[in-house]
Design a protein around this motif. Structure first.
Motif, PDB file in Angstrom:
ATOM      1  N   GLU A   1     198.414   3.589-116.612  1.00 23.63           N
ATOM      2  CA  GLU A   1     199.326   3.445-117.753  1.00 23.63           C
ATOM      3  C   GLU A   1     200.060   4.750-118.041  1.00 23.63           C
ATOM      4  O   GLU A   1     201.262   4.758-118.326  1.00 23.63           O
ATOM      5  CB  GLU A   1     198.537   3.012-118.987  1.00 23.63           C
ATOM      6  N   VAL A   2     199.338   5.850-117.955  1.00 23.50           N
ATOM      7  CA  VAL A   2     199.923   7.168-118.232  1.00 23.50           C
ATOM      8  C   VAL A   2     200.967   7.532-117.184  1.00 23.50           C
ATOM      9  O   VAL A   2     202.080   7.969-117.518  1.00 23.50           O
ATOM     10  CB  VAL A   2     198.818   8.251-118.297  1.00 23.50           C
ATOM     11  N   PHE A   3     200.644   7.355-115.913  1.00 22.51           N
ATOM     12  CA  PHE A   3     201.596   7.667-114.848  1.00 22.51           C
ATOM     13  C   PHE A   3     202.821   6.764-114.937  1.00 22.51           C
ATOM     14  O   PHE A   3     203.947   7.205-114.696  1.00 22.51           O
ATOM     15  CB  PHE A   3     200.926   7.513-113.478  1.00 22.51           C
ATOM     16  N   SER A   4     202.609   5.498-115.288  1.00 25.04           N
ATOM     17  CA  SER A   4     203.713   4.553-115.417  1.00 25.04           C
ATOM     18  C   SER A   4     204.643   4.942-116.559  1.00 25.04           C
ATOM     19  O   SER A   4     205.870   4.863-116.442  1.00 25.04           O
ATOM     20  CB  SER A   4     203.175   3.139-115.646  1.00 25.04           C
ATOM     21  N   ALA A   5     204.056   5.380-117.680  1.00 24.70           N
ATOM     22  CA  ALA A   5     204.861   5.795-118.833  1.00 24.70           C
ATOM     23  C   ALA A   5     205.625   7.072-118.534  1.00 24.70           C
ATOM     24  O   ALA A   5     206.816   7.188-118.843  1.00 24.70           O
ATOM     25  CB  ALA A   5     203.965   5.982-120.055  1.00 24.70           C
ATOM     26  N   PHE A   6     204.952   8.047-117.923  1.00 21.48           N
ATOM     27  CA  PHE A   6     205.618   9.315-117.611  1.00 21.48           C
ATOM     28  C   PHE A   6     206.767   9.111-116.625  1.00 21.48           C
ATOM     29  O   PHE A   6     207.842   9.693-116.763  1.00 21.48           O
ATOM     30  CB  PHE A   6     204.612  10.316-117.027  1.00 21.48           C
ATOM     31  N   GLY A   7     206.540   8.282-115.602  1.00 23.80           N
ATOM     32  CA  GLY A   7     207.579   8.023-114.614  1.00 23.80           C
ATOM     33  C   GLY A   7     208.581   6.980-115.065  1.00 23.80           C
ATOM     34  O   GLY A   7     209.478   6.615-114.316  1.00 23.80           O
ATOM     35  N   THR A   8     208.444   6.508-116.317  1.00 22.34           N
ATOM     36  CA  THR A   8     209.257   5.411-116.878  1.00 22.34           C
ATOM     37  C   THR A   8     209.367   4.264-115.883  1.00 22.34           C
ATOM     38  O   THR A   8     210.447   3.762-115.597  1.00 22.34           O
ATOM     39  CB  THR A   8     210.661   5.882-117.319  1.00 22.34           C
ATOM     40  N   VAL A   9     208.212   3.865-115.354  1.00 23.36           N
ATOM     41  CA  VAL A   9     208.165   2.826-114.317  1.00 23.36           C
ATOM     42  C   VAL A   9     208.073   1.437-114.936  1.00 23.36           C
ATOM     43  O   VAL A   9     208.868   0.549-114.637  1.00 23.36           O
ATOM     44  CB  VAL A   9     206.979   3.052-113.362  1.00 23.36           C
ATOM     45  N   GLY A  10     207.069   1.239-115.791  1.00 24.10           N
ATOM     46  CA  GLY A  10     206.934  -0.074-116.422  1.00 24.10           C
ATOM     47  C   GLY A  10     205.883  -0.963-115.801  1.00 24.10           C
ATOM     48  O   GLY A  10     205.613  -2.048-116.310  1.00 24.10           O
ATOM     49  N   LEU A  11     205.278  -0.542-114.695  1.00 22.53           N
ATOM     50  CA  LEU A  11     204.173  -1.314-114.109  1.00 22.53           C
ATOM     51  C   LEU A  11     202.919  -1.088-114.941  1.00 22.53           C
ATOM     52  O   LEU A  11     202.738  -0.024-115.530  1.00 22.53           O
ATOM     53  CB  LEU A  11     203.925  -0.878-112.662  1.00 22.53           C
ATOM     54  N   SER A  12     202.047  -2.074-114.975  1.00 26.24           N
ATOM     55  CA  SER A  12     200.821  -1.947-115.761  1.00 26.24           C
ATOM     56  C   SER A  12     199.712  -2.774-115.131  1.00 26.24           C
ATOM     57  O   SER A  12     199.968  -3.787-114.480  1.00 26.24           O
ATOM     58  CB  SER A  12     201.070  -2.420-117.198  1.00 26.24           C
ATOM     59  N   MET A  13     198.488  -2.318-115.345  1.00 25.68           N
ATOM     60  CA  MET A  13     197.324  -3.068-114.889  1.00 25.68           C
ATOM     61  C   MET A  13     196.809  -3.980-115.998  1.00 25.68           C
ATOM     62  O   MET A  13     195.706  -4.527-115.891  1.00 25.68           O
ATOM     63  CB  MET A  13     196.219  -2.109-114.423  1.00 25.68           C
ATOM     64  N   GLY A  14     197.589  -4.127-117.068  1.00 23.93           N
ATOM     65  CA  GLY A  14     197.219  -5.021-118.153  1.00 23.93           C
ATOM     66  C   GLY A  14     196.785  -4.326-119.427  1.00 23.93           C
ATOM     67  O   GLY A  14     196.351  -4.987-120.382  1.00 23.93           O
ATOM     68  N   LEU A  15     196.923  -3.005-119.495  1.00 24.85           N
ATOM     69  CA  LEU A  15     196.447  -2.263-120.658  1.00 24.85           C
ATOM     70  C   LEU A  15     197.469  -2.201-121.791  1.00 24.85           C
ATOM     71  O   LEU A  15     197.092  -2.097-122.957  1.00 24.85           O
ATOM     72  CB  LEU A  15     196.056  -0.837-120.235  1.00 24.85           C
ATOM     73  N   THR A  16     198.759  -2.271-121.480  1.00 24.85           N
ATOM     74  CA  THR A  16     199.810  -2.031-122.479  1.00 24.85           C
ATOM     75  C   THR A  16     199.624  -2.847-123.749  1.00 24.85           C
ATOM     76  O   THR A  16     199.668  -2.307-124.861  1.00 24.85           O
ATOM     77  CB  THR A  16     201.199  -2.338-121.891  1.00 24.85           C
TER      78      THR A  16
ATOM     79  N   ILE B   1     204.548  21.562-115.533  1.00 20.30           N
ATOM     80  CA  ILE B   1     204.718  21.043-116.891  1.00 20.30           C
ATOM     81  C   ILE B   1     204.389  19.552-116.931  1.00 20.30           C
ATOM     82  O   ILE B   1     203.751  19.066-117.873  1.00 20.30           O
ATOM     83  CB  ILE B   1     206.157  21.290-117.395  1.00 20.30           C
ATOM     84  N   SER B   2     204.806  18.814-115.905  1.00 17.03           N
ATOM     85  CA  SER B   2     204.524  17.381-115.836  1.00 17.03           C
ATOM     86  C   SER B   2     203.030  17.105-115.783  1.00 17.03           C
ATOM     87  O   SER B   2     202.521  16.226-116.489  1.00 17.03           O
ATOM     88  CB  SER B   2     205.206  16.768-114.603  1.00 17.03           C
ATOM     89  N   ILE B   3     202.320  17.861-114.960  1.00 19.42           N
ATOM     90  CA  ILE B   3     200.866  17.692-114.839  1.00 19.42           C
ATOM     91  C   ILE B   3     200.181  17.996-116.168  1.00 19.42           C
ATOM     92  O   ILE B   3     199.234  17.301-116.573  1.00 19.42           O
ATOM     93  CB  ILE B   3     200.307  18.593-113.715  1.00 19.42           C
ATOM     94  N   LEU B   4     200.665  19.020-116.868  1.00 19.34           N
ATOM     95  CA  LEU B   4     200.082  19.377-118.164  1.00 19.34           C
ATOM     96  C   LEU B   4     200.264  18.245-119.180  1.00 19.34           C
ATOM     97  O   LEU B   4     199.332  17.899-119.913  1.00 19.34           O
ATOM     98  CB  LEU B   4     200.717  20.668-118.688  1.00 19.34           C
ATOM     99  N   PHE B   5     201.470  17.666-119.234  1.00 21.82           N
ATOM    100  CA  PHE B   5     201.735  16.547-120.147  1.00 21.82           C
ATOM    101  C   PHE B   5     200.853  15.344-119.800  1.00 21.82           C
ATOM    102  O   PHE B   5     200.292  14.693-120.688  1.00 21.82           O
ATOM    103  CB  PHE B   5     203.207  16.136-120.087  1.00 21.82           C
ATOM    104  N   ILE B   6     200.745  15.054-118.507  1.00 21.89           N
ATOM    105  CA  ILE B   6     199.934  13.908-118.066  1.00 21.89           C
ATOM    106  C   ILE B   6     198.465  14.127-118.408  1.00 21.89           C
ATOM    107  O   ILE B   6     197.787  13.227-118.915  1.00 21.89           O
ATOM    108  CB  ILE B   6     200.115  13.688-116.545  1.00 21.89           C
TER     109      ILE B   6
END
Length: 439
Positions: A377-392, A351-356
């Motif tokens: 950005e997508v993996f960071s949002a799904f994992g509620t991590v908060g790291l970003s490469m500058g896209l947010t 289910i997680s892979i499908l959402f991602i």
């Protein structure tokens, strides 16, 4: 004529409670007293969702664009989202001198992803006491470190904000470069990582350690979490240290001691903490790929963190090893993992892979950015991590809405969302088996 009574399942109540607090947080952050500049409703919604889901992705600068009032709102949302809304609901009921009913216990069970309703109130009590003690200790140590640098008022405020943000694995910082200014600072590194590792290991593990105090007597879940966390962190640190050692934009220009601290911090933070002491966009592609995996895995079940959870990942690894060995049961620490647990782990991952994938598909259409930045950005949002490469901060309005939804899904859990949308029904009918060719 009497109105129709709407009966909500525990997963639906849990999801609804998050939506209610997101709405409240959005309104509070949109108030003129909350910001120093104009903030749109969408940006306020994004920030409120990021805070209550303890993600840490930001579209406006927390330290400069929000006033102290706005920052306190964010801090409260982080604490609510990290410890769990049901935790505070139970505390209020207990303070009023009322008993915790069956319905409340079922809600707590769903919120903390427990298999039974036994001992849940005791778990809440331990969680609150432990949180207050740990956050108080961390706040004191960080104050000793930052008060001489920033003065009493500013130093203590920074210490409080970062303590709450770290323990709840939120990753919000009042500095635009997060903790990059303290890449080689032992006190900041140790205190912040101790907070988010402890918060991310899971409240059931903490309760287990509290009462049993002996590794052999711990539950299988606790053993897997402790060993898995230690092994994952050590391996990730060594890999990042090697990959970034000569990279002049990250570890290359630092002395050896700072290199070690930088590698350590960046190895443990992707499992949903969200702080950074190195610039993520400057890291090698290999390091980025490792961080993507760590963000997807996440930390512990019933913790302040998200992701598919470390135990889910370990169960699937053990199930794969069992299959390759030609055995019928997965055994670890002299205990057999239930078949239902493996099926649940598989469902969570699928289910997680499908959402991602769905989110990635949408964002590759709406966003004009390099594919790797979108993936991160997508993996960071799904994992509620908060790291970003500058896209947010560069996301389009549609992109922000998609990320908001993904942060919400990542926090309540993909399986909880699936149960929210579809009511599972048990059937007593069993059909004949037949072979299906796979692989």
């Amino acid at each position: 004529m009497r109105g129709k009574v709407i009966h909500l399942s525990p997963p639906q109540i849990l999801a609804l409670s998050f939506l209610v607090f997101i709405a409240i947080g959005t309104v509070l952050l949109k108030l003129p007293v909350a910001s120093t500049t104009y903030i749109s409703w969408l940006d306020a919604l994004f920030t409120a969702t990021s805070a209550i889901t303890v993600t840490g992705l930001v579209v406006v600068d927390t330290g400069t664009d929000y006033t102290v009032f706005g920052q306190v709102v964010i801090m409260c949302l982080i604490q609510l989202g990290g410890l769990g809304l049901m935790t505070f609901a139970v505390l209020i009921i207990m303070m009023l001198g009322k008993k915790i009913g069956l319905q409340q216990r079922i809600l707590i069970q769903e919120a903390f992803n427990q298999t039974s309703i036994g001992g849940l109130v005791r778990l809440i009590k331990i969680l609150v006491i432990f949180t207050l003690i740990l956050e108080s200790i961390a706040f004191t140590i960080l104050s000793i470190r930052w008060v001489p640098e920033y003065g009493w008022q500013e130093g203590m405020y920074q210490s409080l904000f970062h303590t709450i943000s770290a323990f709840n694995n939120a990753g919000f910082s009042l500095w635009s470069d997060s903790l990059s200014g303290y890449v080689g600072d032992p006190v900041v590194n140790l205190v912040i990582t101790a907070l988010f590792i402890t918060g991310g290991i899971g409240f059931t593990v903490l309760a287990d350690l509290w009462y049993k105090k002996n590794f052999r007597r711990l539950s299988l879940h606790s053993k897997l979490m402790i060993v898995g966390t230690f092994a994952t962190n050590i391996i990730a640190m060594l890999v990042i240290f090697v990959l970034e050692y000569a990279n002049p934009a990250t570890l290359g220009s630092l002395p050896l001691s700072d290199k070690l601290w930088g590698a350590y911090f960046q190895a443990v933070t992707p499992r949903t903490a969200g702080f950074n002491t190195l610039e993520i966009g400057d890291m090698t592609t290999a390091s980025i790929l490792l961080i993507l995996l760590l963000m997807f895995i996440g930390a512990g079940s019933a913790s302040t963190a998200s992701g598919i959870k470390l135990t889910t990942f370990l169960v699937m690894i053990l199930a794969t090893i069992t299959f390759l060995r030609g055995k019928s049961e997965s055994v670890v620490f002299d205990r057999t993992i239930k078949q239902q647990t493996m099926i649940r782990a598989l469902a969570i991952i699928v289910i997680s892979i499908l959402f991602i994938f769905l989110t990635l598909f949408i964002l590759t259409i709406t966003e004009n950015a390099p594919f790797l930045m979108i993936v991160f950005e997508v993996f960071s949002a799904f994992g509620t991590v908060g790291l970003s490469m500058g896209l947010t901060g560069e996301l389009s309005p549609i992109g922000k809405q998609v990320i908001i939804l993904l942060m919400f899904i990542g926090r309540i859990g993909p399986l909880t969302l699936a149960f929210t949308l579809a009511r599972p029904k048990k059937s007593n009918i069993r059909y004949p088996d037949e072979e299906v060719f796979t692989g």
